[in-house]
Design an enzyme around this catalytic site. Structure first.
Site, mmCIF file in Angstrom:
data_model
loop_
_atom_site.group_PDB
_atom_site.id
_atom_site.type_symbol
_atom_site.label_atom_id
_atom_site.label_comp_id
_atom_site.label_asym_id
_atom_site.label_seq_id
_atom_site.Cartn_x
_atom_site.Cartn_y
_atom_site.Cartn_z
ATOM 1 C CB SER A 78 44.252 -21.095 -17.659
ATOM 2 O OG SER A 78 44.039 -21.388 -19.016
ATOM 3 C CG ASN A 118 36.173 -16.414 -28.111
ATOM 4 O OD1 ASN A 118 36.346 -16.705 -26.917
ATOM 5 N ND2 ASN A 118 35.916 -17.333 -29.038
ATOM 6 C CG LEU A 168 28.049 -13.804 -26.085
ATOM 7 C CD1 LEU A 168 29.129 -12.806 -26.485
ATOM 8 C CD2 LEU A 168 27.588 -13.557 -24.651
ATOM 9 C CB SER A 170 42.452 -17.347 -33.862
ATOM 10 O OG SER A 170 42.971 -18.300 -34.776
HETATM 11 C C1 GRF Z 1 40.686 -22.423 -24.074
HETATM 12 O O1 GRF Z 1 41.262 -23.454 -24.815
HETATM 13 C C2 GRF Z 1 40.055 -21.416 -24.995
HETATM 14 O O2 GRF Z 1 40.733 -21.284 -26.192
HETATM 15 C C3 GRF Z 1 38.702 -22.009 -25.254
HETATM 16 O O3 GRF Z 1 38.320 -22.590 -24.036
HETATM 17 C C4 GRF Z 1 39.491 -22.912 -23.272
HETATM 18 C C5 GRF Z 1 39.333 -22.190 -21.967
HETATM 19 O O4 GRF Z 1 40.365 -22.390 -21.080
HETATM 20 N N1 GRF Z 1 37.827 -20.999 -25.775
HETATM 21 P P1 GRF Z 1 40.534 -21.476 -19.788
HETATM 22 O O5 GRF Z 1 39.202 -21.493 -19.031
HETATM 23 O O6 GRF Z 1 40.914 -20.098 -20.229
HETATM 24 O O7 GRF Z 1 41.610 -22.130 -18.983
#
Ligand code: GRF
Length: 188
Positions: A14, A107, A93, A136
């Site tokens: 998402s 990230n 990574l 963040s």
């Molecule tokens: C999100 O909560 C992001 O912060 C974390 O993993 C989740 C990924 O969600 N690192 P999506 O795949 O972007 O919907």
């Protein structure tokens, strides 16, 4: 010239979708070169393919880690990538990969860093009695969730919140924050 961003995902993607939608604005300073995943069946990859984005999948199964990452690295470079955005990419990574993209990997993390690095961020914030949670965007370094923070958004923790209800509200903020922070970062 727009900055060229490759996105790594492992799941629904998402946040990747939020970045791809932001990139459709002619005023957005970045464009998406590639959506790559360690999970060939990741729902986000199907979305990306259906929306005309270049995709790449490489399962790490049965491969030495260096070989798996070399495949991801080559696909990113072949697509002309300058920056890598991790969006729910659930693999650590290697230091070598981080070094090769030094200062150019970002990230999104679902906590107000430096609080709650790692997993289960929402439950940990609730258990600690925090009243504010959030997300963040940060630079990726060799230290897990440890690089410079580029932007944050706060989300109140409400009475009766569970990790799931809080995660849903934080995720909505992630989508807004990530596109904004990435745009500011590449345009700096
Ligand atoms: C999100 O909560 C992001 O912060 C974390 O993993 C989740 C990924 O969600 N690192 P999506 O795949 O972007 O919907």
């Amino acid at each position: 010239m727009k900055a060229k961003v490759g996105i790594l995902i492992s799941g629904r993607g998402s946040n990747m979708i939020a970045l791809a939608e932001a990139a459709r604005d002619p005023a957005c300073p970045f464009k998406i070169t590639l959506v790559a995943s360690d999970k060939p069946e990741a729902p986000g990859l199907a979305w990306a393919r259906d929306h005309g984005l270049r995709t790449f999948a490489q399962s790490p199964k049965g491969l030495p880690k260096a070989e798996y990452e070399a495949a991801i690295d080559s696909a990113l470079r072949a697509a002309g990538t300058e920056y890598v955005a991790l969006a729910g990419y659930m693999r650590l990574l290697t230091d070598d990969f981080v070094a090769r993209w030094r200062g150019r990997i970002v990230n999104i993390h679902p906590s107000l860093l430096p609080k709650y690095k790692g997993l289960d961020t929402h439950q940990r914030a609730i258990d600690a009695g925090d009243t504010i949670a959030g997300c963040s965007v940060h630079i990726v370094t060799e230290e897990l969730d440890g690089g410079d923070v580029l932007g944050q958004a706060e989300v109140p923790i409400l009475p009766g919140d569970t990790a799931d209800t809080l995660a849903t509200r934080v995720l909505a903020e992630e989508h807004r924050l990530y596109a904004r922070a990435l745009a500011d970062f590449v345009a700096r």
